[in-house]
Scaffold this motif. Sequence first.
Motif, PDB file in Angstrom:
ATOM      1  N   UNK A  35       0.827  -1.207   0.000  1.00  0.00           N
ATOM      2  CA  UNK A  35       0.000   0.000   0.000  1.00  0.00           C
ATOM      3  C   UNK A  35       0.862   1.257   0.000  1.00  0.00           C
ATOM      4  N   UNK A  36       1.949   1.217   0.753  1.00  0.00           N
ATOM      5  CA  UNK A  36       2.852   2.366   0.783  1.00  0.00           C
ATOM      6  C   UNK A  36       3.429   2.628  -0.606  1.00  0.00           C
ATOM      7  N   UNK A  37       3.763   1.569  -1.329  1.00  0.00           N
ATOM      8  CA  UNK A  37       4.302   1.711  -2.679  1.00  0.00           C
ATOM      9  C   UNK A  37       3.258   2.304  -3.626  1.00  0.00           C
ATOM     10  N   UNK A  38       2.025   1.811  -3.531  1.00  0.00           N
ATOM     11  CA  UNK A  38       0.955   2.340  -4.384  1.00  0.00           C
ATOM     12  C   UNK A  38       0.724   3.817  -4.094  1.00  0.00           C
ATOM     13  N   UNK A  39       0.711   4.187  -2.837  1.00  0.00           N
ATOM     14  CA  UNK A  39       0.500   5.591  -2.467  1.00  0.00           C
ATOM     15  C   UNK A  39       1.618   6.475  -3.014  1.00  0.00           C
ATOM     16  N   UNK A  40       2.851   5.980  -2.997  1.00  0.00           N
ATOM     17  CA  UNK A  40       3.971   6.747  -3.545  1.00  0.00           C
ATOM     18  C   UNK A  40       3.816   6.928  -5.049  1.00  0.00           C
ATOM     19  N   UNK A  41       3.405   5.854  -5.756  1.00  0.00           N
ATOM     20  CA  UNK A  41       3.216   5.945  -7.206  1.00  0.00           C
ATOM     21  C   UNK A  41       2.087   6.902  -7.553  1.00  0.00           C
ATOM     22  N   UNK A  42       1.016   6.855  -6.763  1.00  0.00           N
ATOM     23  CA  UNK A  42      -0.119   7.750  -7.011  1.00  0.00           C
ATOM     24  C   UNK A  42       0.277   9.204  -6.779  1.00  0.00           C
ATOM     25  N   UNK A  49      -6.450  13.694 -31.666  1.00  0.00           N
ATOM     26  CA  UNK A  49      -6.442  12.881 -30.445  1.00  0.00           C
ATOM     27  C   UNK A  49      -5.164  13.155 -29.661  1.00  0.00           C
ATOM     28  N   UNK A  50      -5.262  12.927 -28.354  1.00  0.00           N
ATOM     29  CA  UNK A  50      -4.130  13.066 -27.443  1.00  0.00           C
ATOM     30  C   UNK A  50      -4.033  11.782 -26.629  1.00  0.00           C
ATOM     31  N   UNK A  51      -2.833  11.248 -26.502  1.00  0.00           N
ATOM     32  CA  UNK A  51      -2.614  10.070 -25.659  1.00  0.00           C
ATOM     33  C   UNK A  51      -2.098  10.503 -24.295  1.00  0.00           C
ATOM     34  N   UNK A  52      -2.784  10.072 -23.250  1.00  0.00           N
ATOM     35  CA  UNK A  52      -2.412  10.430 -21.891  1.00  0.00           C
ATOM     36  C   UNK A  52      -2.088   9.168 -21.088  1.00  0.00           C
ATOM     37  N   UNK A  53      -1.193   9.272 -20.105  1.00  0.00           N
ATOM     38  CA  UNK A  53      -0.853   8.092 -19.302  1.00  0.00           C
ATOM     39  C   UNK A  53      -2.044   7.568 -18.534  1.00  0.00           C
ATOM     40  N   UNK A  54      -2.082   6.242 -18.339  1.00  0.00           N
ATOM     41  CA  UNK A  54      -3.223   5.611 -17.684  1.00  0.00           C
ATOM     42  C   UNK A  54      -3.273   5.916 -16.193  1.00  0.00           C
ATOM     43  N   UNK A  55      -2.122   6.255 -15.595  1.00  0.00           N
ATOM     44  CA  UNK A  55      -2.095   6.591 -14.168  1.00  0.00           C
ATOM     45  C   UNK A  55      -1.041   5.793 -13.436  1.00  0.00           C
ATOM     46  N   UNK A  56      -1.482   4.788 -12.668  1.00  0.00           N
ATOM     47  CA  UNK A  56      -0.584   3.905 -11.923  1.00  0.00           C
ATOM     48  C   UNK A  56      -0.765   2.477 -12.449  1.00  0.00           C
ATOM     49  N   UNK A  57       0.354   1.817 -12.760  1.00  0.00           N
ATOM     50  CA  UNK A  57       0.308   0.443 -13.253  1.00  0.00           C
ATOM     51  C   UNK A  57       0.951  -0.496 -12.233  1.00  0.00           C
ATOM     52  N   UNK A  58       0.265  -1.610 -11.951  1.00  0.00           N
ATOM     53  CA  UNK A  58       0.813  -2.662 -11.119  1.00  0.00           C
ATOM     54  C   UNK A  58       1.380  -3.760 -11.999  1.00  0.00           C
ATOM     55  N   UNK A  59       2.659  -4.049 -11.850  1.00  0.00           N
ATOM     56  CA  UNK A  59       3.340  -5.017 -12.701  1.00  0.00           C
ATOM     57  C   UNK A  59       3.790  -6.210 -11.868  1.00  0.00           C
ATOM     58  N   UNK A  60       3.422  -7.409 -12.316  1.00  0.00           N
ATOM     59  CA  UNK A  60       3.772  -8.646 -11.624  1.00  0.00           C
ATOM     60  C   UNK A  60       4.471  -9.543 -12.637  1.00  0.00           C
ATOM     61  N   UNK A 116       9.195   7.967  -6.556  1.00  0.00           N
ATOM     62  CA  UNK A 116       7.810   7.522  -6.659  1.00  0.00           C
ATOM     63  C   UNK A 116       7.380   7.059  -8.027  1.00  0.00           C
ATOM     64  N   UNK A 117       8.170   7.390  -9.079  1.00  0.00           N
ATOM     65  CA  UNK A 117       7.768   6.985 -10.430  1.00  0.00           C
ATOM     66  C   UNK A 117       7.825   5.471 -10.594  1.00  0.00           C
ATOM     67  N   UNK A 118       8.745   4.825  -9.878  1.00  0.00           N
ATOM     68  CA  UNK A 118       8.844   3.366  -9.873  1.00  0.00           C
ATOM     69  C   UNK A 118       9.055   2.906  -8.442  1.00  0.00           C
ATOM     70  N   UNK A 119       8.293   1.893  -8.037  1.00  0.00           N
ATOM     71  CA  UNK A 119       8.400   1.354  -6.684  1.00  0.00           C
ATOM     72  C   UNK A 119       8.482  -0.161  -6.772  1.00  0.00           C
ATOM     73  N   UNK A 120       9.431  -0.734  -6.029  1.00  0.00           N
ATOM     74  CA  UNK A 120       9.804  -2.147  -6.126  1.00  0.00           C
ATOM     75  C   UNK A 120       9.577  -2.802  -4.767  1.00  0.00           C
ATOM     76  N   UNK A 169      -7.477   0.630  -5.035  1.00  0.00           N
ATOM     77  CA  UNK A 169      -8.279   1.563  -5.854  1.00  0.00           C
ATOM     78  C   UNK A 169      -7.418   2.575  -6.594  1.00  0.00           C
ATOM     79  N   UNK A 170      -6.194   2.827  -6.129  1.00  0.00           N
ATOM     80  CA  UNK A 170      -5.328   3.809  -6.794  1.00  0.00           C
ATOM     81  C   UNK A 170      -4.560   3.225  -7.967  1.00  0.00           C
ATOM     82  N   UNK A 171      -4.620   1.904  -8.152  1.00  0.00           N
ATOM     83  CA  UNK A 171      -3.964   1.266  -9.302  1.00  0.00           C
ATOM     84  C   UNK A 171      -4.956   1.227 -10.462  1.00  0.00           C
ATOM     85  N   UNK A 172      -4.521   1.730 -11.604  1.00  0.00           N
ATOM     86  CA  UNK A 172      -5.415   1.857 -12.764  1.00  0.00           C
ATOM     87  C   UNK A 172      -5.288   0.722 -13.770  1.00  0.00           C
TER      88      UNK A 172
END
Length: 480
Positions: free
Chosen positions: A46-53, A137-148, A199-203, A219-222
């Motif tokens: 959760x701490x990692x997700x909050x940092x990414x958000x 059209x404009x491409x915008x980042x999706x937000x926060x991504x969870x990678x496994x 915060x841009x990348x959290x491991x 909920x903060x992971x998109x």
Amino acid sequence: MTETYHNYVDGEWVAAETGETFENRNPADRSDVVGEFQQSGVEDAERAVEAAAAASDEWADTPGPERGAILRATSQALEARKDELTETLVREEGKARPEAAGEVQRAIDIFSYYGAKASDIGGTVKSSSSRDTTLYTVNEPVGVAGLITPWNYPIAIPAWKIAPALATGTTVVFKPASAAPNVARKLVECLDEAGLPDGALNFVTGPGRSVGKTFTTHEAVDAVSFTGSSAVGNTVGEQANETGKRVQLEMGGKNPVVVMDSADVDAAVDIAASGAFGVTGQACTATSRAIVHEDVYDEFVSGVVEAAEAIEVGPGLDGADMGPQVNQSELDSTLEYVDVGQSEGATLETGGNAVDVGDGFFVEPAVFSDVEPDMRIAQEEIFGPVLAVLPVSSYEEALDVANGVPYGLSASIVTQDLTEAHDFVAESESGVVKVNEKTTGLELHVPFGGMKDSSSETYREQGDAGLDFYTLSKTVYLNY
């Protein structure tokens, strides 16, 4: 003394709140402890997700060329440490040294590629049906991504998920497989060295039931991108879908090479053996089935048995051709399938025995003949160096057998008949189709993904397609 490694959260290397760690050992030498890693829990994830958000807006607003410069600097940092990273990968995952070096180079190339692509991320301009209107059209980042990510390609697969995410301005929370976390940790070190903002990348290391599940449900992971087994992937997909996340799943395979009567049999043997026994068969695209025309069947079986028996099994650091399986569980699974194949009536032509080479999880490459399409060894993913050889009497039968499994990741045909080649490309139920090539091996600038139970069939990885997953398209009508 064993070194203890930390998580990387909000730009800092930190211990897990759980206070617990786990050991990672060399699969070729169980007395060799690679390191201790954080056995993280929900609070750490959760701490990692909050940092990414928290970092999401700033990273999204960073110009693409600036993001690209950081990715290129990461590529250069990886290149400078290539020998170290190669040895780390061999030591913790078990690959033969040339295979590990190739994988590290793949990560280097991926960051270089997406470093350049970051400057090109944009939209498209279309002609409007109205006067005095610009339509684009404009491409915008999706937000926060969870990678496994999985253990079998512990730096290449993280690279091909992380690099396009960061290129688009998406921030990342990243959980590597516990069986091989160290080379992934060193990848994160290179990103930090390259100047990636906090915060841009959290491991975060630890079990899927706590860290992975948090990434897929928070909920903060998109968006969630997962590579691994079909069983786990389906669970990840269900969890992510319940909270409305964008999902990308790449899972198992039961990949065929079809060998027709017109084939150069020696070439077909090389293609099948390389695809089946390379990286100890521990690849989602590994050749698991050889579907061979009866006119060249005996010659092919003889050749592939000879190829299997010529492979030196042993520690990758000692120069062996084929390293160990990654852990006891994987070795036990392979040995169990060897028993299953024999009990079902297939002929074990060679191999399939555990190999006593020091203190590691070694197994001989195995070849089965007289395999029927409905046998378990012809239907189920084994993830070890086991090749099932099935006889067929026609191209039509070969195609039916090739498609007659739940998976559809990679497939190959070896033939000199252009009609068969073109028809196989059109009719193969696989996301990757090859002609006169092995089922393994991927170009980084074209899409990769499977069909059926091999994939969620939502978004492809790599190339331009790899950017699509991490972006949202906005359409703009500008009346001037």
